[in-house]
Structure formats: C-alpha cells, structure tokens
Motif scaffolding. Structure first.
Motif, PDB file in Angstrom:
ATOM      1  N   CYS A 100       0.849  -1.197   0.000  1.00 26.13           N
ATOM      2  CA  CYS A 100       0.000   0.000   0.000  1.00 26.13           C
ATOM      3  C   CYS A 100       0.884   1.248   0.000  1.00 26.13           C
ATOM      4  O   CYS A 100       1.914   1.292   0.677  1.00 26.13           O
ATOM      5  CB  CYS A 100      -0.894   0.006   1.243  1.00 26.13           C
ATOM      6  N   ASN A 151       0.878   4.364   3.553  1.00 24.63           N
ATOM      7  CA  ASN A 151       1.848   4.390   4.652  1.00 24.63           C
ATOM      8  C   ASN A 151       1.323   4.986   5.953  1.00 24.63           C
ATOM      9  O   ASN A 151       2.003   5.818   6.581  1.00 24.63           O
ATOM     10  CB  ASN A 151       3.119   5.134   4.186  1.00 24.63           C
ATOM     11  N   CYS A 152       0.159   4.573   6.377  1.00 23.21           N
ATOM     12  CA  CYS A 152      -0.349   4.976   7.695  1.00 23.21           C
ATOM     13  C   CYS A 152       0.623   4.416   8.743  1.00 23.21           C
ATOM     14  O   CYS A 152       1.034   3.250   8.626  1.00 23.21           O
ATOM     15  CB  CYS A 152      -1.737   4.384   7.931  1.00 23.21           C
ATOM     16  N   CYS A 172       0.130   0.880  10.528  1.00 29.97           N
ATOM     17  CA  CYS A 172      -0.266  -0.252   9.684  1.00 29.97           C
ATOM     18  C   CYS A 172       0.945  -0.969   9.094  1.00 29.97           C
ATOM     19  O   CYS A 172       1.796  -0.347   8.441  1.00 29.97           O
ATOM     20  CB  CYS A 172      -1.195   0.247   8.576  1.00 29.97           C
ATOM     21  N   GLY A 186       1.251  -0.790   5.229  1.00 29.58           N
ATOM     22  CA  GLY A 186       1.778   0.490   4.749  1.00 29.58           C
ATOM     23  C   GLY A 186       3.292   0.547   4.811  1.00 29.58           C
ATOM     24  O   GLY A 186       3.942   1.157   3.950  1.00 29.58           O
ATOM     25  N   GLY A 239      -4.028  -2.743   1.220  1.00 27.92           N
ATOM     26  CA  GLY A 239      -4.203  -1.789   0.124  1.00 27.92           C
ATOM     27  C   GLY A 239      -5.302  -0.775   0.332  1.00 27.92           C
ATOM     28  O   GLY A 239      -6.145  -0.905   1.221  1.00 27.92           O
TER      29      GLY A 239
END
Ligand code: SF4
Length: 356
Positions: free
Chosen positions: A111, A114-115, A118, A121, A170
C-alpha cells in the motif's frame, strides 16, 4: 484469440464477452451464476449452456483463482489465508461470529498510503490486484467453506460468507476500476447477491473517488480518520496532506446526502499518548458537529494492534473507555472493536503478506 480469465469479468464484461462470442445476453447471467453462485469451473457441468457455447468457452477462456499458500486459525476462530497471486502474496481474513461471517479482502499488494500504525503500509506499494484476484479471494474461500461443511455445490441459501469488508491490504479507491468490478459481482443477484448494507469499503480518504463511488456503487463507507485535527492526521495518515481533513468530512457529508440510508463509519486507531486524550475527543466532537455529520456517523475505536518495529503503544483499556464515553455523551454512536486473530497476525493493521 487471447485467452480470458473468467474471474476477471465484471457483470458488464460478462455481457460484452458473450456478445463477442455471438451469444444472447442471458447467457452472461447463466455463466456468471455457474461460476460465482455455484462455484463450478468445469464447463461440462454447466448443463443449461448449449453444447456449442461450452465448446467455445473451452477454446477461449479459463478460470484461474489465487492459490492458497497458508491457512491459519486463531484461538478465537478467526482464519487467515495467505494467497499466492502471480509473484506476490496477499492476505484474506475470515471472521466468524454468531450471526454473520465476515471476509476481509485485499485490493492491492502492499500500500502506498503508509499509515504509521499499519504493517501493510510499511511495505510500500507493489501493484494493484486484478478483478479476478480480488473476487478470487471470495470465490476460493466461500466454496472452500461450503465443501468443508459438505454443503451441496448448487444449493441455494447456504452462503457461508455473509459480509464483506474491503479493509485488507491496500487502498481500494486507488485501485478503483478493479475494486468496482469486484463489488458489482459481490452485489449481483447472479453472483454473490450480498446487500449493500453488508459490504463495507474502507478508505484512507481519496476524495474524488469517494464521490465517484457514491454515484457508481454506493456501499457502506468506512473512513480511516484516526485524528481529530489536520496536523495530527498529516502525521498518522500522510495522504491527508493531499486530501485535508476538512474536505474529507465534506466529502463524507456528500456521500450520505447522495445515499441517505447510509451511515459513515469513522475508524479511529487508539494510540497511547498520540490521539487518545480528552482534548482529542472534544476536538473530534466539534469536528463532527461543525460539519453536521454528528448524527449520521459512527466512530469505531480500534485498539492498536502491535507489529514488529512499530514503536507505537496501544491506549490502555481504561483510556479507550473514557474516550468512548466523552464521544457518546455528545450523542455520537461509538463502538470499540473487539480484537480478533492477533495471535496469527490477522488483526487490523497487522497484515504484512508474510508467512510466519
Ligand atoms: S491502513 Fe489501509 S490505507 Fe493505511 S497503509 Fe494500511 S492498508 Fe494502506
């Protein structure tokens, strides 16, 4: 003629494909039913298709689903499947409950968002999944569960997966076309036939695509909020720099206006000392109130699920309860998510595409 994977076809593409073969549109429904309603992949068993169509199919199409590499079951019954898709790995999580069985499916490999809380990410973005790779997660698991329970393949009303959440690996709205193709199959009466209310798409807040979704396929929407102000959200969910919080809330408002029966769920990951103080709760209430969304939303507090090198700590239970109480006292509907499957790294934010 190029061979087509039938799992890659959305309902509309089934119709177009049958037209290309010189067949009537109703054949598309029959074909879709055999594959997605009954899980049949052998054309010889599709008994209401003409022999000539079956012959054409054998020469021009195939059915290839993601391949299961690993199947793990948590002590709480949550089940995680790791799938091989071309050269990549994705994860799908099955959460059985008393009154419903939910499948959490992935829409991308890795994904880009990029939190910070997470694990997916942290891997970065690899590629978008195709319609077949997204719907394939449901196709494989639904019919696997039926076989395990000895449910006859063409029996009606024996659906094992009753709810779908697009909350796996994602950002679904950054893979819009394939996500919509898969959603249309999930909702189609000739495929899985799930009601819109039983399908949730979770987004980090890709505003233009939220508007598009409202018009093209309005399912239940969950928004990864995680912060009560823009500065904090920029740090936790970096896409916020492109799509600021204020505009995101306005987009949520438009979504509900467009489909008034919907309620937006705001996901809020509880991070110790970062976003969990009384001040954050009060700020959150004011944000909802100012944007007139307070009564048409639900806030789902998610205890942070740890993963290696995250350098983050989950808020204490007592803190989560106080935070929830402040929100509830203002009239907001609040839930606290029950942690499921964290012993097999299947909990929210833990999907990494690694076999343990
Ligand atoms: S929470 Fe969702 S959007 Fe954010 S990095 Fe993880 S998979 Fe991507």
């Amino acid at each position: 003629m190029k061979m087509t994977n039938l799992l890659d076809l959305s309902p509309l593409k089934f119709v177009n494909y049958c037209k290309e073969l010189g067949e009537m549109p109703f054949r598309a429904k029959q074909l879709q039913k055999w594959i997605h309603k009954f899980g049949v992949s052998d054309f010889n068993k599709m008994t209401d298709l003409s022999m000539s169509l079956r012959k054409k199919l054998k020469n021009s199409v195939y059915i290839k689903a993601p391949h299961i590499m690993s199947d793990q079951i948590s002590f709480d019954g949550t089940r995680k499947w790791i799938f091989h898709v071309k050269k990549n790995i994705i994860e799908t999580v099955f959460i059985p409950e008393k009154n419903r069985n939910t499948l959490c499916i992935s829409t991308q490999v890795g994904c880009a968002i990029n939190c910070i809380f997470c694990s997916t990410g942290r891997q970065g973005f690899v590629r978008n999944l195709t319609v077949g790779e997204i719907i394939g997660q449901l196709w494989v698991t639904e019919f696997k569960l039926r076989r395990e329970k000895n449910i006859k393949i063409n029996s009606q009303g024996k659906r094992q997966i009753t709810n779908i959440v697009m909350m796996g690996m994602g950002e679904p709205l950054l893979n819009y076309k394939s996500t919509i193709g898969a959603l249309k199959l999930i909702l189609s009466d000739h495929a899985y036939g799930l009601s819109r209310r039983h399908v949730i798409l979770s987004t980090s807040g890709i505003i233009p695509m939220i508007d598009k979704l409202a018009q093209e396929c309005p399912v239940e929407l969950a928004v990864s909020l995680h912060a009560s102000n823009n500065n904090l959200r920029n740090k936790l969910v970096p896409i916020s720099k492109k799509y600021p919080l204020k505009e995101l809330i306005l987009a949520c408002h438009r979504y509900i206006t467009y489909s008034p029966r919907h309620m937006i769920t705001f996901e809020y990951c509880m991070l110790h000392g970062i976003n969990d103080t009384d001040i954050h709760a009060i700020e959150l209430i004011s944000l909802m109130r100012k944007n007139k969304i307070l009564t048409s939303c639900k806030i789902n507090l998610i205890p942070f699920n740890c993963f290696p090198n995250s350098n983050l700590i989950c808020s204490k239970n007592s803190r989560i309860k106080i935070f929830a109480k402040i929100l509830m006292n203002s009239g907001i509907f609040v839930t606290i998510r029950k942690i499921r499957g964290n012993d097999i790294n299947a909990a929210c934010g833990q999907l990494s595409g690694k076999i343990l």
